[in-house]
Write a protein that holds these residues in place. Structure first.
Motif, PDB file in Angstrom:
ATOM      1  N   SER A 425     -71.450 116.724   5.004  1.00 18.71           N
ATOM      2  CA  SER A 425     -71.483 118.030   4.337  1.00 18.71           C
ATOM      3  C   SER A 425     -70.082 118.501   3.952  1.00 18.71           C
ATOM      4  CB  SER A 425     -72.151 119.063   5.254  1.00 18.71           C
ATOM      5  OG  SER A 425     -71.440 119.133   6.468  1.00 18.71           O
ATOM      6  N   VAL A 426     -69.097 117.758   4.381  1.00 11.46           N
ATOM      7  CA  VAL A 426     -67.726 118.135   4.013  1.00 11.46           C
ATOM      8  C   VAL A 426     -67.026 116.947   3.393  1.00 11.46           C
ATOM      9  CG1 VAL A 426     -67.454 119.898   5.790  1.00 11.46           C
ATOM     10  CG2 VAL A 426     -66.897 117.513   6.309  1.00 11.46           C
ATOM     11  N   ASN A 427     -65.904 117.263   2.708  1.00 13.92           N
ATOM     12  CA  ASN A 427     -65.074 116.191   2.183  1.00 13.92           C
ATOM     13  C   ASN A 427     -64.020 115.847   3.204  1.00 13.92           C
ATOM     14  OD1 ASN A 427     -66.393 115.977  -0.200  1.00 13.92           O
ATOM     15  ND2 ASN A 427     -65.044 117.422  -1.297  1.00 13.92           N
ATOM     16  N   GLY A 428     -63.820 114.572   3.407  1.00 15.05           N
ATOM     17  CA  GLY A 428     -62.792 114.163   4.360  1.00 15.05           C
ATOM     18  C   GLY A 428     -61.617 113.549   3.657  1.00 15.05           C
ATOM     19  N   THR A 429     -60.591 113.229   4.468  1.00 12.14           N
ATOM     20  CA  THR A 429     -59.421 112.579   3.881  1.00 12.14           C
ATOM     21  C   THR A 429     -59.657 111.079   3.789  1.00 12.14           C
ATOM     22  OG1 THR A 429     -58.463 112.534   6.073  1.00 12.14           O
ATOM     23  CG2 THR A 429     -57.750 114.299   4.617  1.00 12.14           C
ATOM     24  N   VAL A 430     -60.181 110.538   4.873  1.00 13.92           N
ATOM     25  CA  VAL A 430     -60.492 109.097   4.877  1.00 13.92           C
ATOM     26  C   VAL A 430     -61.944 108.935   5.301  1.00 13.92           C
ATOM     27  CG1 VAL A 430     -59.835 106.824   5.749  1.00 13.92           C
ATOM     28  CG2 VAL A 430     -58.135 108.670   5.672  1.00 13.92           C
ATOM     29  N   THR A 442     -72.215 102.595  11.371  1.00 12.24           N
ATOM     30  CA  THR A 442     -71.443 103.755  11.831  1.00 12.24           C
ATOM     31  C   THR A 442     -70.498 104.152  10.703  1.00 12.24           C
ATOM     32  OG1 THR A 442     -71.550 103.069  14.119  1.00 12.24           O
ATOM     33  CG2 THR A 442     -69.793 104.618  13.535  1.00 12.24           C
ATOM     34  N   HIS A 443     -70.573 105.436  10.375  1.00 12.18           N
ATOM     35  CA  HIS A 443     -69.727 105.941   9.303  1.00 12.18           C
ATOM     36  C   HIS A 443     -68.738 106.910   9.915  1.00 12.18           C
ATOM     37  CE1 HIS A 443     -68.669 107.664   5.391  1.00 12.18           C
ATOM     38  NE2 HIS A 443     -69.246 106.577   4.872  1.00 12.18           N
ATOM     39  N   SER A 444     -67.493 106.764   9.540  1.00 11.28           N
ATOM     40  CA  SER A 444     -66.507 107.698  10.105  1.00 11.28           C
ATOM     41  C   SER A 444     -65.834 108.487   8.975  1.00 11.28           C
ATOM     42  CB  SER A 444     -65.480 106.944  10.942  1.00 11.28           C
ATOM     43  OG  SER A 444     -64.687 106.133  10.115  1.00 11.28           O
ATOM     44  N   LEU A 445     -65.511 109.735   9.318  1.00 10.52           N
ATOM     45  CA  LEU A 445     -64.917 110.639   8.322  1.00 10.52           C
ATOM     46  C   LEU A 445     -63.777 111.386   9.008  1.00 10.52           C
ATOM     47  CD1 LEU A 445     -65.445 111.794   5.413  1.00 10.52           C
ATOM     48  CD2 LEU A 445     -66.526 113.726   6.602  1.00 10.52           C
ATOM     49  N   THR A 446     -62.656 111.331   8.399  1.00  7.00           N
ATOM     50  CA  THR A 446     -61.496 112.028   8.973  1.00  7.00           C
ATOM     51  C   THR A 446     -61.284 113.323   8.190  1.00  7.00           C
ATOM     52  OG1 THR A 446     -60.560 109.893   9.491  1.00  7.00           O
ATOM     53  CG2 THR A 446     -59.066 111.792   9.559  1.00  7.00           C
ATOM     54  N   ILE A 447     -61.245 114.397   8.960  1.00  4.64           N
ATOM     55  CA  ILE A 447     -61.074 115.707   8.286  1.00  4.64           C
ATOM     56  C   ILE A 447     -59.944 116.473   8.956  1.00  4.64           C
ATOM     57  CG2 ILE A 447     -63.457 115.928   7.471  1.00  4.64           C
ATOM     58  CD1 ILE A 447     -63.916 117.772   9.929  1.00  4.64           C
ATOM     59  N   VAL A 448     -59.406 117.389   8.214  1.00  2.00           N
ATOM     60  CA  VAL A 448     -58.401 118.313   8.765  1.00  2.00           C
ATOM     61  C   VAL A 448     -59.029 119.700   8.673  1.00  2.00           C
ATOM     62  CG1 VAL A 448     -56.042 119.144   8.579  1.00  2.00           C
ATOM     63  CG2 VAL A 448     -56.616 116.822   7.846  1.00  2.00           C
ATOM     64  N   PRO A 449     -59.615 120.161   9.764  1.00  2.00           N
ATOM     65  CA  PRO A 449     -60.347 121.431   9.666  1.00  2.00           C
ATOM     66  C   PRO A 449     -59.379 122.603   9.545  1.00  2.00           C
ATOM     67  CG  PRO A 449     -60.440 120.573  11.897  1.00  2.00           C
ATOM     68  CD  PRO A 449     -59.656 119.588  11.107  1.00  2.00           C
ATOM     69  N   SER A 450     -59.591 123.399   8.545  1.00  2.00           N
ATOM     70  CA  SER A 450     -58.773 124.602   8.386  1.00  2.00           C
ATOM     71  C   SER A 450     -59.521 125.818   8.908  1.00  2.00           C
ATOM     72  CB  SER A 450     -58.427 124.779   6.900  1.00  2.00           C
ATOM     73  OG  SER A 450     -59.632 124.767   6.165  1.00  2.00           O
ATOM     74  N   VAL A 451     -60.808 125.667   9.018  1.00  4.54           N
ATOM     75  CA  VAL A 451     -61.654 126.731   9.599  1.00  4.54           C
ATOM     76  C   VAL A 451     -62.600 126.069  10.570  1.00  4.54           C
ATOM     77  CG1 VAL A 451     -61.597 128.350   7.680  1.00  4.54           C
ATOM     78  CG2 VAL A 451     -63.237 126.443   7.671  1.00  4.54           C
ATOM     79  N   ASN A 452     -63.217 126.894  11.430  1.00  6.73           N
ATOM     80  CA  ASN A 452     -64.263 126.352  12.300  1.00  6.73           C
ATOM     81  C   ASN A 452     -65.441 125.944  11.435  1.00  6.73           C
ATOM     82  OD1 ASN A 452     -62.693 126.843  14.476  1.00  6.73           O
ATOM     83  ND2 ASN A 452     -63.708 128.779  15.031  1.00  6.73           N
ATOM     84  N   SER A 473     -63.884 122.640  15.357  1.00  2.89           N
ATOM     85  CA  SER A 473     -63.066 123.854  15.300  1.00  2.89           C
ATOM     86  C   SER A 473     -61.610 123.467  15.148  1.00  2.89           C
ATOM     87  CB  SER A 473     -63.282 124.685  16.566  1.00  2.89           C
ATOM     88  OG  SER A 473     -62.707 124.017  17.656  1.00  2.89           O
ATOM     89  N   ILE A 474     -60.856 124.426  14.830  1.00  3.99           N
ATOM     90  CA  ILE A 474     -59.428 124.146  14.618  1.00  3.99           C
ATOM     91  C   ILE A 474     -58.757 123.917  15.953  1.00  3.99           C
ATOM     92  CG2 ILE A 474     -57.391 124.907  13.351  1.00  3.99           C
ATOM     93  CD1 ILE A 474     -59.153 127.241  12.350  1.00  3.99           C
ATOM     94  N   LEU A 475     -59.063 124.838  16.919  1.00  2.86           N
ATOM     95  CA  LEU A 475     -58.361 124.789  18.190  1.00  2.86           C
ATOM     96  C   LEU A 475     -58.858 123.672  19.098  1.00  2.86           C
ATOM     97  CD1 LEU A 475     -57.826 128.492  19.228  1.00  2.86           C
ATOM     98  CD2 LEU A 475     -56.099 126.747  18.842  1.00  2.86           C
TER      99      LEU A 475
END
Ligand SMILES: *[C@@H]1O[C@H](CO)[C@@H](O)[C@H](O)[C@H]1NC(C)=O
Ligand SMILES: *[C@@H]1O[C@H](CO)[C@@H](O)[C@H](O)[C@H]1NC(C)=O
Ligand SMILES: *[C@@H]1O[C@H](CO)[C@@H](O)[C@H](O)[C@H]1NC(C)=O
Ligand SMILES: *[C@@H]1O[C@H](CO)[C@@H](O)[C@H](O)[C@H]1NC(C)=O
Ligand SMILES: *[C@@H]1O[C@H](CO)[C@@H](O)[C@H](O)[C@H]1NC(C)=O
Ligand SMILES: *[C@@H]1O[C@H](CO)[C@@H](O)[C@H](O)[C@H]1NC(C)=O
Ligand SMILES: *[C@@H]1O[C@H](CO)[C@@H](O)[C@H](O)[C@H]1NC(C)=O
Ligand SMILES: *[C@@H]1O[C@H](CO)[C@@H](O)[C@H](O)[C@H]1NC(C)=O
Ligand SMILES: *[C@@H]1O[C@H](CO)[C@@H](O)[C@H](O)[C@H]1NC(C)=O
Ligand SMILES: *[C@@H]1O[C@H](CO)[C@@H](O)[C@H](O)[C@H]1NC(C)=O
Length: 559
Positions: A425-430, A442-452, A473-475
């Motif tokens: 449901s989100v766009n990831g970097t990798v 197995t599918h992996s998605l790397t994201i940098v969450p800016s919001v929860n 979450s970010i924290l």
């Protein structure tokens, strides 16, 4: 000296009466008849004379030549040796008489009679008129044995396997006859053997013989009726479809019957001048009971049950089998005439140690199968491809904190066939995908969450789809993974909020204490520079404590 010569005279007188000497000559040869048992000539010998009951044969006076006195048959046949023995040439049975040697010694006369006997072995020994065959239990004239022209008459003995047969008046009857030739006086013996055969005589050989001669051995065909019929299978089993099967009917009679009835599955087939019957290219339908019997005696029979083996592969599956995961796969292995000896499985060309369990199919069961069944000389192979398909199901959806804590890696593991496509449901970097093995990906998605965030992973193929959610979450990262549920969501939020509030409260309290402390030190409790230094140090320690406390609290929340 006088006494001993008197004794000699006495013996000579006795011998003249009772102990007449006997010599045996051979028929046709020259017979030598010794005078006075070959004793040396007396010194004062005046005359020697040989005579027989018809008169004188030879005489010899001292220092004179022998004079032949004989007439007729002996005129040219008699002679005398140096030691006064009478020689008779060309002996016949007519020479069987007493010849007397007379010796005249200085006024004394001695006579020495010698009885001559002529012997002749049979000229020939014949085994004639052999029986054509011997029938068990039936007295049969086995043959005639003749010993020709013998003297004395030859005695004929019958032999079976070199052992003499003795007449017992039952099975063995021997009758002999003698015939004397009225010219030569020689005797021909004829012996007839009547014999009742027993079964073992089939291998026996018979001979007849006289003292020194024996006929050549003769064996006989021993005939007897059949007592037992046996059905033999000539071809080597076990049999399979397509084989030729030859049966033989054996009867133990002799001679064996030349025709038989074969009972081939209820049908009677008469076979003449042969004892075999061949079935060509047998099929499983030829399995059954086979019989053979004598034509003239149906009770003489034998039977055998024969099995024609067959092996049909009948998995009852199409070449390609598609099944839903969790379902079972049922099949037959083979249709065979007996127990299968081995069942060998291969999956994707790799040998399996045992038959795969197909009760609850998994994606791992998908593959190309080969199964070989064997039974005796037969073997069959079948192939099928099994495809286990199913709606994709997410097995696991989790987050992994990356090393730098800056971004999160989301892992979505799903099972399904055909290969599910994974979407987030989100766009990831990798974004990367593992290989698709045994229906799992197995599918992996790397994201940098800016919001929860709450991230959804959706897997789908043509059969359906599945979706699961994860909080990011970010924290901190929440490991928990759940289906979307609003009530649970709010509860968790409350918990998180509570924690954050308590953290804030702690910070406020610590701040207040610090503030009070600062205020107190400004009121002059510590005035000296040293004390200032000390107070400075103490305040530093306190600051560190507060920092530690803060960090502790943050860690607690992160866990
Ligand atoms: C005896 O016979 C031989 C020939 O056979 C003859 O030479 C010899 O003279 C004979 N002797 C007398 C005594 O007659
Ligand atoms: C038979 O043979 C034996 C020796 O084998 C011999 O002494 C005997 O004279 C022979 N008899 C006849 C009648 O040939
Ligand atoms: C022998 O006997 C047969 C008949 O038995 C007779 O014909 C023949 O003349 C006889 N021969 C002699 C030599 O006696
Ligand atoms: C036995 O019988 C067979 C045929 O049945 C024949 O060929 C053979 O010559 C016979 N043997 C004798 C010893 O008669
Ligand atoms: C069976 O017999 C048939 C004809 O007699 C022959 O052609 C065939 O080769 C045989 N088959 C076998 C397996 O011996
Ligand atoms: C053959 O099989 C039949 C039926 O099973 C049985 O009655 C019969 O006795 C068998 N015969 C032999 C020779 O085994
Ligand atoms: C299977 O049968 C064939 C003949 O039909 C034979 O050549 C082969 O060796 C057999 N294989 C096995 C494994 O018995
Ligand atoms: C992901 O990126 C695409 C363009 O690359 C954009 O159209 C889409 O809206 C983005 N989706 C989200 C959830 O940010
Ligand atoms: C994310 O959630 C945490 C915990 O509920 C909260 O402390 C933080 O402020 C949130 N951050 C954002 C950007 O909403
Ligand atoms: C986040 O996780 C909590 C706890 O697992 C759950 O109750 C909540 O529903 C999730 N929130 C969202 C927005 O998915």
């Amino acid at each position: 000296m006088h006494f001993s010569s008197g004794l000699c005279l006495f013996i000579a007188l006795v011998c003249q009466v009772s102990c007449e000497e006997t010599i045996i000559g051979l028929y046709g040869e020259t017979v030598e008849v010794p005078c006075n048992k070959g004793a040396p000539k007396p010194k004062d010998l005046i005359m020697t004379k040989w005579k027989y009951n018809n008169g004188a044969l030879l005489t010899q006076s001292k220092d004179k030549n022998v004079t032949v006195k004989a007439t007729k048959e002996y005129m040219n046949r008699v002679s005398m040796t140096e030691d006064s023995s009478l020689l008779i040439a060309g002996a016949t049975l007519k020479d069987e008489q007493t010849f007397t040697c007379m010796i005249v010694v200085d006024g004394d006369i001695s006579e020495f009679p010698v009885k001559v006997i002529i012997h002749k072995a049979p000229t020939t020994l014949d085994f004639t008129s052999p029986a054509a065959e011997l029938e068990i239990g039936k007295p049969t004239q086995l043959g005639i044995c003749s010993a020709h022209d013998a003297n004395p008459a030859a005695v004929i003995t019958w032999y079976k396997n070199k052992k003499p047969l003795l007449a017992d008046g039952k099975g063995i009857v021997i009758s002999s006859a003698l015939k004397v030739d009225n010219e030569t006086g020689l005797t021909t013996t004829t012996s007839v053997l009547s014999y009742t055969a027993v079964k073992e005589d089939a291998d026996a050989f018979f001979t007849c013989g006289t003292l020194n001669s024996s006929s050549s051995p003769i064996s006989f065909n021993v005939t007897y009726p059949t007592e037992k019929v046996s059905l033999q299978v000539v071809s080597k089993g076990p049999f399979k479809e397509g084989d030729n099967l030859t049966l033989r009917c054996k009867a133990d009679g002799n001679p064996p019957p030349t025709s038989f009835n074969f009972h081939i599955k209820g049908k009677v087939v008469k076979v003449e001048n042969s004892d075999t019957y061949t079935l060509t290219k047998v099929t499983r339908k030829d399995t059954g009971e086979y019989k053979c019997s004598l034509i003239d005696n149906a009770k003489m029979e034998d039977s055998k049950n024969l099995t024609i083996n067959y092996l049909d592969m009948s998995l009852g599956l199409p070449g390609k089998v598609t099944k839903r995961a969790g379902e079972g796969l049922t099949f037959n292995l083979a249709d065979a005439s007996g127990e299968l000896e081995s069942v060998a499985w291969k999956k994707d060309n790799v040998k399996l140690n045992k038959q795969p369990a197909f009760e609850k199919l998994t994606y791992a069961d998908s593959g190309k199968y080969e199964v070989v069944v064997t039974m005796g000389p037969l073997n069959k192979t079948a192939y099928f491809e099994l495809v286990v398909e199913g709606v994709p199901v997410i097995q696991q959806l989790k987050t992994q904190k990356a090393k730098d804590s800056q971004h999160s890696v989301l892992l979505c593991t799903a099972e399904g066939f055909p290969k599910p496509t994974v979407s987030w449901s989100v766009n990831g970097t990798v974004s990367s995908e593992s290989s698709y093995i045994n229906g799992e990906i197995t599918h992996s998605l790397t994201i940098v969450p800016s919001v929860n965030l709450t991230v959804a992973c959706t897997v789908s193929n043509e059969l359906g789809q599945d979706t699961k959610f994860v909080n990011v979450s970010i924290l901190y990262e929440e490991v928990k993974m759940d289906k979307q549920d609003s009530s649970e969501d709010s509860d968790s939020t409350k918990l998180v909020v509570g924690l954050v509030v308590s953290l804030l409260l702690t910070t406020v309290v610590v701040g207040l204490v610090y503030w009070l402390y600062m205020k107190k030190s400004k009121q002059g409790s510590w005035t000296t520079g040293e004390k200032d230094d000390g107070s400075n140090e103490e305040s530093k320690k306190l600051e560190e404590k507060i920092d530690e406390k803060l960090e502790e609290n943050i860690q607690k929340v992160e866990v």
